[in-house]
Design a protein around this motif. Structure first.
Motif, PDB file in Angstrom:
ATOM      1  N   ASN A   1       0.818  -1.219   0.000  1.00 55.91           N
ATOM      2  CA  ASN A   1       0.000   0.000   0.000  1.00 55.91           C
ATOM      3  C   ASN A   1       0.851   1.268   0.000  1.00 55.91           C
ATOM      4  O   ASN A   1       0.386   2.337  -0.412  1.00 55.91           O
ATOM      5  CB  ASN A   1      -0.931   0.010   1.211  1.00 55.91           C
ATOM      6  CG  ASN A   1      -1.991  -1.079   1.130  1.00 55.91           C
ATOM      7  OD1 ASN A   1      -2.339  -1.526   0.031  1.00 55.91           O
ATOM      8  ND2 ASN A   1      -2.493  -1.517   2.268  1.00 55.91           N
ATOM      9  N   LEU A   2       2.078   1.124   0.475  1.00 57.05           N
ATOM     10  CA  LEU A   2       2.961   2.291   0.538  1.00 57.05           C
ATOM     11  C   LEU A   2       3.871   2.392  -0.689  1.00 57.05           C
ATOM     12  O   LEU A   2       4.557   3.392  -0.868  1.00 57.05           O
ATOM     13  CB  LEU A   2       3.837   2.220   1.797  1.00 57.05           C
ATOM     14  CG  LEU A   2       3.108   2.157   3.143  1.00 57.05           C
ATOM     15  CD1 LEU A   2       4.124   2.149   4.279  1.00 57.05           C
ATOM     16  CD2 LEU A   2       2.158   3.329   3.304  1.00 57.05           C
ATOM     17  N   ARG A   3       3.878   1.360  -1.508  1.00 51.61           N
ATOM     18  CA  ARG A   3       4.846   1.293  -2.589  1.00 51.61           C
ATOM     19  C   ARG A   3       4.760   2.453  -3.589  1.00 51.61           C
ATOM     20  O   ARG A   3       5.811   2.946  -4.044  1.00 51.61           O
ATOM     21  CB  ARG A   3       4.719  -0.037  -3.332  1.00 51.61           C
ATOM     22  CG  ARG A   3       5.901  -0.306  -4.240  1.00 51.61           C
ATOM     23  CD  ARG A   3       5.978  -1.745  -4.698  1.00 51.61           C
ATOM     24  NE  ARG A   3       7.237  -1.966  -5.394  1.00 51.61           N
ATOM     25  CZ  ARG A   3       7.439  -1.741  -6.689  1.00 51.61           C
ATOM     26  NH1 ARG A   3       6.430  -1.322  -7.439  1.00 51.61           N
ATOM     27  NH2 ARG A   3       8.614  -1.943  -7.244  1.00 51.61           N
ATOM     28  N   PRO A   4       3.576   2.935  -3.978  1.00 44.25           N
ATOM     29  CA  PRO A   4       3.546   4.055  -4.933  1.00 44.25           C
ATOM     30  C   PRO A   4       4.343   5.265  -4.467  1.00 44.25           C
ATOM     31  O   PRO A   4       5.103   5.859  -5.239  1.00 44.25           O
ATOM     32  CB  PRO A   4       2.049   4.371  -5.063  1.00 44.25           C
ATOM     33  CG  PRO A   4       1.383   3.076  -4.765  1.00 44.25           C
ATOM     34  CD  PRO A   4       2.204   2.437  -3.694  1.00 44.25           C
ATOM     35  N   GLY A   5       4.202   5.644  -3.207  1.00 40.78           N
ATOM     36  CA  GLY A   5       4.943   6.785  -2.680  1.00 40.78           C
ATOM     37  C   GLY A   5       6.422   6.511  -2.549  1.00 40.78           C
ATOM     38  O   GLY A   5       7.259   7.390  -2.794  1.00 40.78           O
ATOM     39  N   VAL A   6       6.771   5.262  -2.178  1.00 38.16           N
ATOM     40  CA  VAL A   6       8.178   4.884  -2.063  1.00 38.16           C
ATOM     41  C   VAL A   6       8.849   4.943  -3.436  1.00 38.16           C
ATOM     42  O   VAL A   6       9.957   5.473  -3.583  1.00 38.16           O
ATOM     43  CB  VAL A   6       8.302   3.473  -1.446  1.00 38.16           C
ATOM     44  CG1 VAL A   6       9.747   2.981  -1.530  1.00 38.16           C
ATOM     45  CG2 VAL A   6       7.832   3.490   0.008  1.00 38.16           C
TER      46      VAL A   6
ATOM     47  N   PHE B   1       7.889   6.702  -5.987  1.00 39.89           N
ATOM     48  CA  PHE B   1       7.942   8.124  -6.365  1.00 39.89           C
ATOM     49  C   PHE B   1       9.187   8.779  -5.772  1.00 39.89           C
ATOM     50  O   PHE B   1       9.880   9.557  -6.446  1.00 39.89           O
ATOM     51  CB  PHE B   1       6.677   8.834  -5.888  1.00 39.89           C
ATOM     52  CG  PHE B   1       6.606  10.283  -6.283  1.00 39.89           C
ATOM     53  CD1 PHE B   1       6.049  10.654  -7.498  1.00 39.89           C
ATOM     54  CD2 PHE B   1       7.087  11.278  -5.447  1.00 39.89           C
ATOM     55  CE1 PHE B   1       5.982  11.990  -7.873  1.00 39.89           C
ATOM     56  CE2 PHE B   1       7.027  12.617  -5.816  1.00 39.89           C
ATOM     57  CZ  PHE B   1       6.467  12.972  -7.027  1.00 39.89           C
ATOM     58  N   ALA B   2       9.480   8.468  -4.506  1.00 39.23           N
ATOM     59  CA  ALA B   2      10.668   9.029  -3.863  1.00 39.23           C
ATOM     60  C   ALA B   2      11.943   8.539  -4.543  1.00 39.23           C
ATOM     61  O   ALA B   2      12.893   9.301  -4.740  1.00 39.23           O
ATOM     62  CB  ALA B   2      10.690   8.660  -2.387  1.00 39.23           C
TER      63      ALA B   2
ATOM     64  N   VAL C   1      16.009  11.054   1.379  1.00 39.32           N
ATOM     65  CA  VAL C   1      14.663  10.501   1.197  1.00 39.32           C
ATOM     66  C   VAL C   1      14.665   9.440   0.094  1.00 39.32           C
ATOM     67  O   VAL C   1      14.070   8.366   0.246  1.00 39.32           O
ATOM     68  CB  VAL C   1      13.652  11.622   0.873  1.00 39.32           C
ATOM     69  CG1 VAL C   1      12.296  11.034   0.466  1.00 39.32           C
ATOM     70  CG2 VAL C   1      13.471  12.543   2.073  1.00 39.32           C
ATOM     71  N   ALA C   2      15.365   9.733  -1.004  1.00 41.02           N
ATOM     72  CA  ALA C   2      15.433   8.775  -2.115  1.00 41.02           C
ATOM     73  C   ALA C   2      16.140   7.490  -1.693  1.00 41.02           C
ATOM     74  O   ALA C   2      15.706   6.380  -2.037  1.00 41.02           O
ATOM     75  CB  ALA C   2      16.156   9.404  -3.306  1.00 41.02           C
ATOM     76  N   LEU C   3      17.217   7.607  -0.919  1.00 44.15           N
ATOM     77  CA  LEU C   3      17.932   6.414  -0.477  1.00 44.15           C
ATOM     78  C   LEU C   3      17.162   5.656   0.596  1.00 44.15           C
ATOM     79  O   LEU C   3      17.232   4.424   0.663  1.00 44.15           O
ATOM     80  CB  LEU C   3      19.319   6.794   0.032  1.00 44.15           C
ATOM     81  CG  LEU C   3      20.392   6.784  -1.051  1.00 44.15           C
ATOM     82  CD1 LEU C   3      21.647   7.480  -0.589  1.00 44.15           C
ATOM     83  CD2 LEU C   3      20.715   5.369  -1.477  1.00 44.15           C
ATOM     84  N   ALA C   4      16.417   6.377   1.425  1.00 39.88           N
ATOM     85  CA  ALA C   4      15.550   5.701   2.385  1.00 39.88           C
ATOM     86  C   ALA C   4      14.519   4.854   1.648  1.00 39.88           C
ATOM     87  O   ALA C   4      14.250   3.697   2.011  1.00 39.88           O
ATOM     88  CB  ALA C   4      14.856   6.729   3.282  1.00 39.88           C
ATOM     89  N   ALA C   5      13.959   5.418   0.584  1.00 38.63           N
ATOM     90  CA  ALA C   5      12.994   4.675  -0.231  1.00 38.63           C
ATOM     91  C   ALA C   5      13.648   3.460  -0.870  1.00 38.63           C
ATOM     92  O   ALA C   5      13.048   2.375  -0.951  1.00 38.63           O
ATOM     93  CB  ALA C   5      12.405   5.591  -1.300  1.00 38.63           C
ATOM     94  N   MET C   6      14.889   3.628  -1.324  1.00 35.91           N
ATOM     95  CA  MET C   6      15.607   2.498  -1.904  1.00 35.91           C
ATOM     96  C   MET C   6      15.775   1.388  -0.874  1.00 35.91           C
ATOM     97  O   MET C   6      15.602   0.200  -1.178  1.00 35.91           O
ATOM     98  CB  MET C   6      16.976   2.961  -2.396  1.00 35.91           C
ATOM     99  CG  MET C   6      17.733   1.926  -3.202  1.00 35.91           C
ATOM    100  SD  MET C   6      16.950   1.560  -4.778  1.00 35.91           S
ATOM    101  CE  MET C   6      17.105   3.149  -5.610  1.00 35.91           C
ATOM    102  N   GLY C   7      16.100   1.750   0.361  1.00 39.20           N
ATOM    103  CA  GLY C   7      16.215   0.757   1.422  1.00 39.20           C
ATOM    104  C   GLY C   7      14.896   0.058   1.700  1.00 39.20           C
ATOM    105  O   GLY C   7      14.855  -1.158   1.935  1.00 39.20           O
ATOM    106  N   LEU C   8      13.808   0.814   1.662  1.00 38.95           N
ATOM    107  CA  LEU C   8      12.482   0.237   1.904  1.00 38.95           C
ATOM    108  C   LEU C   8      12.077  -0.754   0.808  1.00 38.95           C
ATOM    109  O   LEU C   8      11.230  -1.621   1.032  1.00 38.95           O
ATOM    110  CB  LEU C   8      11.440   1.358   1.999  1.00 38.95           C
ATOM    111  CG  LEU C   8      11.550   2.264   3.228  1.00 38.95           C
ATOM    112  CD1 LEU C   8      10.650   3.485   3.067  1.00 38.95           C
ATOM    113  CD2 LEU C   8      11.183   1.503   4.492  1.00 38.95           C
TER     114      LEU C   8
END
Length: 323
Positions: A53-58, A60-61, A279-286
């Motif tokens: 459910n969170l993937r679209p925003g992740v 995007f980041a 933020v972009a690297l946090a998303a990459m980690g997620l």
């Protein structure tokens, strides 16, 4: 659309904010928030598992926020900075960058490392660490695990360089100018260059930072060349569109070189750039699956070590020959 993106973006931003806070812990102050954000993102992914459910925003980041941050990097550079390094210094930086990239890709092929992962390690080592890995991946289109592994490689070996280089200046007979040039031409992250170069005094530190910024300016042509190469690749799965955002990077470098920009907005943009990259690297980690990361084994790590040793020795030889 905003409602769909908001939860994932908020989580990535929260992880990035936690990374900034983590830098206050003993022993972590020398690491950039980008690196810590990636690590924390992986930890959160392991703890919570996939979050569809969170993937679209992740995503995007990882994609849009990243491109904005790389464009804004242009505000930190000017053509005048390159001129300060001099023609000889620029030649050393360009030769070290090009030779390291090509040698890393070739060695990766010999070691059996996936071509995309080898290209990401090559970009991170030869240009500017995690930022270059992320920028190159817009053309290479590697897996999330490839990006995480490449960032880990440049972090580990860049950190080793940060602590080792100051002890090597005297044995290698490097004065402040030569040491600063060597540091800027070969150490991975800007923060690592600052930490290593200033230990030999302000002259070495300032010249090291300028040399590193000249090297960062080469990010645009390298990523553009990768984009063209991948777009023309015979492997349809590897094709990627030309990374047009690099033109925005070049445009801001030109704007910053030709005009005196308002101090307030420029300072805000410069401060925002590492935060957006975090933020972009946090998303990459997620998005990183730790199981798949482990499956890659030690060969890419050996490639990262070889690439680090190559750029350190190659650039040092050029510095010694010309200074």
């Amino acid at each position: 659309m905003c409602a769909t993106l908001a939860p994932g973006l908020a989580l990535a931003a929260l992880v990035a904010a936690a990374a900034y806070g983590a830098r206050l812990a003993p022993g972590l102050g020398s690491f950039s928030p980008m690196i810590l954000a990636l690590g924390l993102g992986v930890v959160v992914r392991v703890a919570l598992g996939p979050l569809p459910n969170l993937r679209p925003g992740v995503v995007f980041a990882m994609r849009r926020v990243l491109r904005v941050a790389i464009v804004l990097l242009g505000l930190q550079l000017t053509v005048g900075q390159v001129a300060e390094v001099g023609a000889g210094g620029v030649a050393i930086i360009a030769a070290s960058l090009g030779a390291t990239f090509l040698a890393t890709v070739a060695l990766g092929r010999m070691l059996g490392v996936d071509a995309r992962l080898a290209q990401l390690i090559a970009a991170g080592t030869s240009i500017c660490g995690a930022s270059a890995v992320l920028a190159a991946n817009t053309a290479v289109r590697g897996r999330d695990e490839d990006v995480a592994y490449a960032v880990a490689c440049v972090t580990v070996f860049g950190s080793i360089a940060m602590f080792a280089y100051p002890h090597l200046a005297s044995p290698f007979g490097l004065d402040a100018h030569a040491y600063g040039l060597w540091s800027g031409a070969s150490i991975h992250e800007i923060a690592q260059v600052v930490a290593a170069a200033f230990q030999q005094g302000p002259d070495a530190g300032e010249f090291g930072v300028v040399a590193k910024l000249a090297r960062v300016m080469m990010l645009a042509p390298v990523v553009a060349a990768l984009g063209v190469y991948m777009a023309r690749s015979g492997d349809s799965a590897a094709r990627a569109p030309f990374p047009w955002f690099v033109l925005g990077f070049v445009a801001l470098v030109a704007l910053n070189s030709l005009f005196t920009l308002p101090a307030g907005p420029k300072a805000f943009a410069i401060e925002a750039t590492p935060a957006l990259l975090a933020v972009a690297l946090a998303a990459m980690g997620l998005e990183t699956d730790l199981v798949k990361l482990r499956e890659k084994g030690l060969r890419p790590l050996l490639l990262g070590l070889a690439s680090f040793l190559f750029i350190a020795s190659f650039s040092l030889a050029l510095v010694k020959l010309t200074t």
